[in-house]
Design a protein around this motif. Structure first.
Motif, PDB file in Angstrom:
ATOM      1  N   ILE A   1       7.177  -1.107   3.920  1.00 32.15           N
ATOM      2  CA  ILE A   1       7.541   0.149   3.267  1.00 32.15           C
ATOM      3  C   ILE A   1       8.584   0.863   4.109  1.00 32.15           C
ATOM      4  O   ILE A   1       8.380   1.106   5.299  1.00 32.15           O
ATOM      5  N   THR A   2       9.716   1.186   3.492  1.00 37.12           N
ATOM      6  CA  THR A   2      10.740   2.004   4.157  1.00 37.12           C
ATOM      7  C   THR A   2      10.825   3.328   3.413  1.00 37.12           C
ATOM      8  O   THR A   2      11.136   3.366   2.226  1.00 37.12           O
ATOM      9  N   TYR A   3      10.525   4.394   4.137  1.00 39.24           N
ATOM     10  CA  TYR A   3      10.457   5.716   3.528  1.00 39.24           C
ATOM     11  C   TYR A   3      11.754   6.473   3.807  1.00 39.24           C
ATOM     12  O   TYR A   3      12.622   6.032   4.558  1.00 39.24           O
ATOM     13  N   ALA A   4      11.884   7.657   3.208  1.00 40.56           N
ATOM     14  CA  ALA A   4      13.067   8.493   3.403  1.00 40.56           C
ATOM     15  C   ALA A   4      13.118   9.029   4.831  1.00 40.56           C
ATOM     16  O   ALA A   4      12.098   9.131   5.523  1.00 40.56           O
ATOM     17  N   LEU A   5      14.315   9.395   5.256  1.00 39.39           N
ATOM     18  CA  LEU A   5      14.504  10.001   6.565  1.00 39.39           C
ATOM     19  C   LEU A   5      14.166  11.482   6.554  1.00 39.39           C
ATOM     20  O   LEU A   5      13.895  12.068   7.606  1.00 39.39           O
ATOM     21  N   VAL A   6      14.177  12.108   5.375  1.00 39.61           N
ATOM     22  CA  VAL A   6      14.085  13.568   5.303  1.00 39.61           C
ATOM     23  C   VAL A   6      12.654  14.084   5.296  1.00 39.61           C
ATOM     24  O   VAL A   6      12.444  15.290   5.409  1.00 39.61           O
ATOM     25  N   ASN A   7      11.668  13.219   5.147  1.00 43.85           N
ATOM     26  CA  ASN A   7      10.270  13.620   5.180  1.00 43.85           C
ATOM     27  C   ASN A   7       9.456  12.636   6.002  1.00 43.85           C
ATOM     28  O   ASN A   7       9.892  11.514   6.236  1.00 43.85           O
ATOM     29  N   ARG A   8       8.266  13.041   6.378  1.00 51.87           N
ATOM     30  CA  ARG A   8       7.390  12.152   7.125  1.00 51.87           C
ATOM     31  C   ARG A   8       6.738  11.144   6.168  1.00 51.87           C
ATOM     32  O   ARG A   8       6.372  11.485   5.036  1.00 51.87           O
ATOM     33  N   PRO A   9       6.575   9.903   6.593  1.00 48.89           N
ATOM     34  CA  PRO A   9       6.128   8.849   5.671  1.00 48.89           C
ATOM     35  C   PRO A   9       4.634   8.843   5.366  1.00 48.89           C
ATOM     36  O   PRO A   9       4.187   8.030   4.561  1.00 48.89           O
ATOM     37  N   TYR A  10       3.849   9.756   5.977  1.00 52.07           N
ATOM     38  CA  TYR A  10       2.413   9.700   5.701  1.00 52.07           C
ATOM     39  C   TYR A  10       2.062  10.147   4.286  1.00 52.07           C
ATOM     40  O   TYR A  10       0.895  10.124   3.902  1.00 52.07           O
ATOM     41  N   MET A  11       3.060  10.548   3.492  1.00 54.39           N
ATOM     42  CA  MET A  11       2.792  10.818   2.085  1.00 54.39           C
ATOM     43  C   MET A  11       2.229   9.590   1.374  1.00 54.39           C
ATOM     44  O   MET A  11       1.464   9.721   0.412  1.00 54.39           O
ATOM     45  N   VAL A  12       2.545   8.384   1.834  1.00 51.08           N
ATOM     46  CA  VAL A  12       2.044   7.172   1.182  1.00 51.08           C
ATOM     47  C   VAL A  12       0.619   6.844   1.616  1.00 51.08           C
ATOM     48  O   VAL A  12       0.025   5.890   1.112  1.00 51.08           O
ATOM     49  N   ASP A  13       0.072   7.645   2.540  1.00 50.66           N
ATOM     50  CA  ASP A  13      -1.312   7.441   2.991  1.00 50.66           C
ATOM     51  C   ASP A  13      -1.921   8.803   3.306  1.00 50.66           C
ATOM     52  O   ASP A  13      -2.475   9.024   4.381  1.00 50.66           O
ATOM     53  N   LEU A  14      -1.802   9.724   2.355  1.00 53.12           N
ATOM     54  CA  LEU A  14      -2.093  11.127   2.607  1.00 53.12           C
ATOM     55  C   LEU A  14      -3.570  11.395   2.868  1.00 53.12           C
ATOM     56  O   LEU A  14      -3.935  12.061   3.841  1.00 53.12           O
ATOM     57  N   GLN A  15      -4.440  10.885   1.999  1.00 51.39           N
ATOM     58  CA  GLN A  15      -5.875  11.132   2.135  1.00 51.39           C
ATOM     59  C   GLN A  15      -6.629  10.046   1.381  1.00 51.39           C
ATOM     60  O   GLN A  15      -6.045   9.199   0.715  1.00 51.39           O
ATOM     61  N   GLU A  16      -7.937  10.078   1.513  1.00 51.86           N
ATOM     62  CA  GLU A  16      -8.782   8.977   1.029  1.00 51.86           C
ATOM     63  C   GLU A  16      -8.538   8.647  -0.440  1.00 51.86           C
ATOM     64  O   GLU A  16      -8.454   7.474  -0.818  1.00 51.86           O
ATOM     65  N   ASP A  17      -8.433   9.660  -1.289  1.00 50.45           N
ATOM     66  CA  ASP A  17      -8.275   9.426  -2.726  1.00 50.45           C
ATOM     67  C   ASP A  17      -6.823   9.554  -3.181  1.00 50.45           C
ATOM     68  O   ASP A  17      -6.540   9.585  -4.379  1.00 50.45           O
TER      69      ASP A  17
END
Length: 354
Positions: free
Chosen positions: A71-87
């Protein structure tokens, strides 16, 4: 017969009483919330180049896929949006589908990174991570999932090094930066980027966040905080709200020279459509993409309108091109309940057929 004025007064009184109850509940809820956490899936560092780290996610069971998915995410935000929380975790959904999932974390650039170029991000960081995965897994080519700006960078990498990719997936990725409904692009095209970067060096995260918030000023600056009143008596909902707020404002500064190149060649020059994207002296030609391509877009995306993403169809060289639209916006495609059900399975099913 009840007076309409009395009915209105009663409704206002009931609403005021409800608001008072919500505020009272908030006084009890908020002190117990504490700091919110993100990144629910265990992970391990497998490769590093300076501040850039490649992580492997560890699922509950061993992956069944033999080809790594990066997974290559954007430079302008942190990539943990793809693993934010359990659900709300795209990563968790992909692991449950048997994928072997990796992620590039770009870190937080500082003044020492001021003169990094797009060439560094594409031919040094992305290519270095891919070469590591090729060597570690013993395969000649891997699968890449490029998200938003990370998708645009992945398209460039795929055009320069097509033999290293088995399959390419792009998600909410801008391709045509000059569609009429792209408000952000219309703003950026009028900015003197040379003056901005020459003056500021690295572009502050707060300036970037303000630009995004002003795309929908009422909804993003007022309405969502008014809506917070309705959930003050729900500790879990408040935690979800604060976790999203933390992600929105936890943004890295943008590396000056790479930012200059991206704005000029992509937003202002519309380089995928018009030509003129040059990385380390090589012109990007998406006809070099002969590998299978899956393009995923969000139907209500205000940052990357559907037409901006769907333009990819006419540019790639492969005959194996698939396109899927999902209901929701730019963020909803990661975190909505519908996305959790549909997106990981769609990706895994498409990869399984190839």
């Amino acid at each position: 017969m009840t007076s309409p004025f009395r009915a209105t007064a009663d409704a206002l009184a009931a609403e005021a009483a409800s608001l008072q109850q919500k505020l009272g509940a908030g006084l009890r809820t908020l002190p117990g919330v504490g700091d919110v956490h993100y990144g629910v899936t265990p992970r391990e560092e497998v490769w590093r180049d300076g501040k850039v780290v490649l992580y492997r996610f560890i699922g509950e069971t061993a992956p069944t896929a033999t080809v790594p998915l990066l997974i290559t995410y954007a430079l302008v935000n942190r990539p943990y949006m793809v693993d934010l929380q359990e659900d709300r975790s795209l990563v968790k959904g992909l692991l449950a589908q048997g994928q072997d999932v990796y992620l590039i974390d770009w870190g937080y650039p500082d003044r020492s990174d001021r003169f990094l170029l797009l060439d560094d991000y594409i031919n040094r960081f992305i290519d270095g991570a891919i070469d590591h995965l090729r060597q570690a897994s013993g395969v000649e080519a891997i699968n890449v999932l490029g998200i938003c700006q990370g998708g645009a960078l992945s398209l460039c990498h795929a055009a320069l090094h097509p033999h290293k990719l088995r399959n390419l997936i792009t998600m909410v990725t801008p391709v045509d930066f000059h569609t009429p409904d792209n408000m952000l692009s219309n703003w950026v095209r009028g900015v003197d980027i040379d003056l901005l970067v020459d003056t500021l060096g690295n572009v502050p995260a707060d300036l970037m966040n303000l630009s995004y918030l002003m795309l929908k000023p009422f909804r993003l600056n007022v309405q969502k905080y008014v809506g917070l009143l309705d959930i003050l008596d729900d500790s879990r909902a408040v935690q979800d709200f604060l976790r999203m707020e933390k992600w929105i404002f936890d943004s890295p500064d943008q590396v000056g020279e790479a930012f200059r190149q991206f704005i000029q060649q992509f937003y202002q020059g519309n380089g995928f459509i018009e030509g003129g994207i040059v990385i380390d002296g090589e012109t990007i030609d998406l006809k070099q993409l002969q590998m299978p391509v899956l393009n995923i877009y969000a139907e209500q995306d205000h940052l990357v309108p559907p037409d901006a993403s769907k333009a990819l169809r006419e540019l790639v060289g492969t005959d194996d091109y698939s396109e899927v639209g999902f209901r929701g916006g730019h963020i909803g495609i990661y975190v909505s309940s519908r996305a959790q059900r549909e997106v990981p399975s769609a990706i895994a099913s498409w990869l399984a057929q190839r």
